[in-house]
Design an enzyme around this catalytic site. Structure first.
Site, short mmCIF file in Angstrom:
data_model
loop_
_atom_site.label_atom_id
_atom_site.label_comp_id
_atom_site.label_asym_id
_atom_site.label_seq_id
_atom_site.Cartn_x
_atom_site.Cartn_y
_atom_site.Cartn_z
CG ASN A 48 -2.10 -0.88 1.12
OD1 ASN A 48 -2.40 -1.42 0.06
ND2 ASN A 48 -2.81 -1.05 2.22
NE ARG A 67 -7.32 -2.51 -11.00
CZ ARG A 67 -6.27 -1.79 -11.39
NH1 ARG A 67 -5.36 -2.36 -12.14
NH2 ARG A 67 -6.15 -0.52 -11.04
NE ARG A 106 -2.92 5.37 -10.63
CZ ARG A 106 -2.53 6.54 -11.16
NH1 ARG A 106 -1.33 6.67 -11.65
NH2 ARG A 106 -3.37 7.55 -11.19
CG HIS A 157 -14.00 2.01 -11.97
ND1 HIS A 157 -14.80 2.08 -10.85
CD2 HIS A 157 -12.91 1.28 -11.61
CE1 HIS A 157 -14.23 1.41 -9.86
NE2 HIS A 157 -13.08 0.92 -10.29
CE1 TYR A 192 -9.08 -7.39 -3.68
CE2 TYR A 192 -10.10 -6.12 -5.44
CZ TYR A 192 -8.97 -6.52 -4.74
OH TYR A 192 -7.75 -6.02 -5.11
NE ARG A 211 -10.54 -0.86 1.02
CZ ARG A 211 -10.81 -0.76 -0.27
NH1 ARG A 211 -11.89 -1.33 -0.75
NH2 ARG A 211 -10.03 -0.09 -1.08
CG HIS A 252 -14.11 -3.64 -3.98
ND1 HIS A 252 -14.62 -3.96 -5.22
CD2 HIS A 252 -13.17 -2.69 -4.20
CE1 HIS A 252 -14.02 -3.23 -6.14
NE2 HIS A 252 -13.14 -2.46 -5.56
#
Length: 743
Positions: free
Chosen positions: A101, A432, A465, A495, A528, A624, A652
């Site tokens: 992170n 992704r 990214r 997204h 997730y 979160r 998530h």
């Protein structure tokens, strides 16, 4: 911890927002107006607008700093590593997640602050700080967290691992036989790939790649006493923790850090010289680049050009061993052109993301018990399961991963569509789907569908990214199979998580839809926590058809029936829903707002929530990561509470519930500038009472007073709750039990 990065499954650095000062243009629609908006391609960023200053009675200091809030989030991750009630290898994993992170935070957020600092423009954050002031606060806080992180490993996890038979040792700790075996390993596996690089008038200081581990070595010429400097890169294609076979007992394992092994054999690299000293260091470079998108240039080529430049970004952090000598540090600062403020002295091992390697050990008793996701009853209650299409004709289905199986819901949906002769077309967004070396059953199914003659459209977001290389590879694989691949819209990232299947049923064309919060990725679907809606609702089918026409063609569709989209509709819709709850409260009617999200940063939404609180609307937020809203401030946010849940799974899902209007929404958008202004996002309204009851169950569990969490205080401190540990409940464990996941 985030969907935006795959560097670590649970890092979840879906927190970056590269323009904290930007706000989009919004207007308050008339009551009853359809506030859903499509996402035409803007020719310029939305104009900035704010509440009329004359009407704005909110205090100027009403926001927390988003960078410091992110550091607080990573501190909560670290707290899980320090928690002795967690299984030992889970604690090691959280130490690794903290490190990953932090790498991404520096590569993106700190890099962005430095860029704004260098422009010299008077850009301030929402809480009034200049980039320089934020960088100073970040450095101070980071120094504290790095020390705490190292101590958690050296004083807590490392000794506990040793007691459990898992040792991480130094070269000095090895016996003669172990050193012999390690020397043989060095000669065969490591020495051939090492390249010591001298620094002198004939050899310029070498380029240091980002996140690589290096040894700074000082050697002395025995003939004339001249001291010289060299750099040795620790290879990244050799395991960082080298396992030493010391016992036949599979429960025991001894590891030697690779840099220790190299350091012990430096005399072989610098034959005839005397090694004076060596120190480990690591550079983090700016990865916060923006693709120069030209409407007349191929986006794929533009991105590949930018990716080639990423590795040459300027340094934003220099990590050094805490025992590094002053003259070596001065040399690195000078040659790397690093600001002394960006030096981080690390006691012990650098880059503890290597602890992910330990998690693969077969020590089940040191991990959370394994579980098998349950097949949703609607998809598996018959001996011979019905097709997904037959199930959805009977009603909508709401799945929650990882408690519900991805393979028997989302994956089966796409695979059955690919194999069904009646299916005419499949359209899907892919943000992704898998790493470069991984497998993707979703991509495989889309390829099968295309090869079977179906029309298949895949919108692959190649600007995701740190997944750009993987997505470019997947896009080309799909194109070769005959799939119509779209890369997204200029100036916007796609997204949203949507899939649309068009099926011929007699004389009728029926559309089947999936709208969710999670990526179409089977690996992260086990890590997730996400929500997804399956439906054959004609209105939602029409909405997704219109949205795909925006994404793949030149449509400027503006109105929808049951979805909200950004960049033009989600903020406007949420503001209207909040205003409605204010109206209910003022009329003495029941009201309330419940939000579950990854981040709460957008100032317009926050200000609207403040006004709701002032009107008496109860506001409950489960976030979160980052939260810029200050809860519990007298006169401002008395009726707002904010809590954060971290645990085995990465929370998530995004869920919005407005009690007065009795409406629920789920989808992909967080309450951040980038999501609301610079991304294609989608929220869908959930209307089936059985499904809204499921969403209420999730929210009720997360907000239960006895659920283990952190509660945000008006001062910005996150306080563990509840205080009575004897009655604490685990939200994720309760969800596992409720959905019948076995194990």
């Amino acid at each position: 911890m985030s969907d935006e990065t795959q560097a670590s499954p649970a890092t979840g650095f879906d927190q970056s927002d590269n323009d904290p000062g930007r706000r989009s243009a919004t207007t308050t629609p008339p009551p009853g107006a359809n506030t859903s908006r499509a996402c035409p391609v803007p020719s310029a960023p939305p104009a900035a607008t704010d509440v009329d200053p004359a009407e704005n009675t909110l205090p100027a200091d009403r926001y927390f700093n988003r960078e410091l809030s992110w550091q607080d989030f990573n501190a909560r991750v670290l707290a899980l590593a320090e928690d002795e009630s967690q299984p030992l290898l889970e604690r090691a994993k959280f130490l690794a997640i903290f490190a990953s992170n932090l790498d991404e935070f520096y590569m993106v957020r700190v890099a962005g602050l430095k860029r704004r600092e260098q422009t010299g423009l008077p850009v301030r954050s929402a809480d009034g700080l200049t980039p320089s002031e934020q960088l100073a606060y970040v450095a101070e806080r980071n120094a504290e967290l790095v020390q705490r992180h190292a101590q958690a490993f050296e004083k807590g996890v490392r000794p506990a691992l040793a007691e459990a038979g898992i040792r991480i040792v130094a070269w000095a700790d090895l016996g003669g036989e172990e050193r012999t075996r390690m020397s043989e390993y060095f000669t065969k596996q490591v020495f051939p790939v090492l390249t010591p690089l001298a620094v002198d008038p004939a050899h310029p200081f070498p380029y240091i790649s980002g996140l690589s581990l290096n040894l700074a070595v000082t050697v002395r010429d025995p003939e004339d006493g001249t001291e010289r400097f060299a750099r040795v890169k620790v290879p990244n294609n050799v395991p960082r923790l080298v396992r030493i076979e010391t016992s036949r007992d599979a429960r025991t394992a001894t590891f030697l850090p690779l840099e220790e092994l190299i350091a012990a054999h430096l005399d072989e690299l610098f034959s005839g010289m005397q090694v004076s000293e060596h120190h480990v260091f690591r550079v983090t470079r700016n990865a916060d680049f923006e693709v120069e998108e030209d409407r007349d240039e191929d986006l794929l080529q533009a991105l590949e050009r930018e990716l080639a430049q990423r590795r040459f970004g300027p340094p934003v952090r220099l990590e050094v061993a805490s025992d590094m000598s002053e003259h070596v540090l001065e040399l690195l600062l000078r040659e790397l052109e690093v600001d002394p403020q960006d030096v981080v002295a690390v006691p012990g091992l650098l880059d503890l993301s290597c602890l992910h390697q330990l998690y693969s050990l077969d020590r089940k008793e040191l991990k959370h018990p394994p579980f098998v996701p349950a097949t949703h009853p609607a998809f598996g209650e018959h001996e011979t399961p019905k097709s997904v299409f037959a199930t959805l004709r009977e009603g909508d289905v709401l799945v929650q991963h990882p408690y519900h199986s991805f393979s028997t819901s989302v994956q089966r949906f796409i695979e059955q569509a690919a194999a069904d002769d009646k299916v005419l077309a499949i359209k899907q967004t892919l943000y992704r789907t898998s790493g470069e070396s991984g497998e993707s059953p979703i991509v495989d199914a889309l390829i099968d569908a295309a090869e079977a003659g179906k029309q298949v459209v895949a919108l692959v977001e190649i600007k995701a990214r740190f997944d750009e290389h993987a997505n470019i590879a997947w896009a080309r694989t799909l194109e070769r199979a005959g799939v119509h691949v779209v890369y997204g819209l200029v100036g916007l990232k796609t997204h949203c998580k949507i899939a649309l299947v068009i099926r011929q049923e007699g004389s009728t064309i029926r559309r089947y839809c999936h709208v969710g919060s999670g990526n179409y990725n089977p690996r992260t679907a086990r890590q997730y926590e996400d929500i997804g809606l399956f439906t054959a609702d004609p209105d939602i089918g029409t909405d997704l058809t219109d949205l795909f026409n925006v994404l793949t063609g030149y449509s400027r569709q503006q109105t929808y029936r049951n979805i909200l989209t950004s960049p033009n509709g989600i903020r406007r819709g949420l503001l209207e829903f909040i205003d409605n709850e204010i109206a209910f409260a003022k009329a003495g009617e029941p009201s309330g707002i419940r939000i579950k999200c990854n981040a709460l940063v957008d100032e317009q939404i926050i200000d609207s929530l403040y006004r709701a609180s002032q009107a008496g609307v109860p506001v409950e937020v489960v976030v979160r990561g980052i939260c810029a809203l200050k809860p519990g401030v007298p006169g401002l946010s008395d009726n707002i509470t904010v809590r954060s849940i971290l645990g085995r799974f990465l929370e998530h899902s995004r869920i919005f519930h407005f009690r007065g209007a009795n409406t629920h929404w789920i989808g992909s958008a967080d309450i951040m500038h980038r999501n609301l202004d610079r991304r294609i996002e989608a929220l869908v309204r959930v209307t089936d009472p059985k499904l809204t009851a499921q969403l209420d169950t999730v929210l009720n569990s997360a907000l239960d007073p006895m659920t283990r969490c952190w509660v945000l205080q008006p001062t910005g401190e996150w306080v563990p709750s509840p205080t009575d540990s004897g009655q604490v409940r685990d939200h994720q464990l309760e969800m596992l039990r409720k959905h019948g996941a076995s194990g």
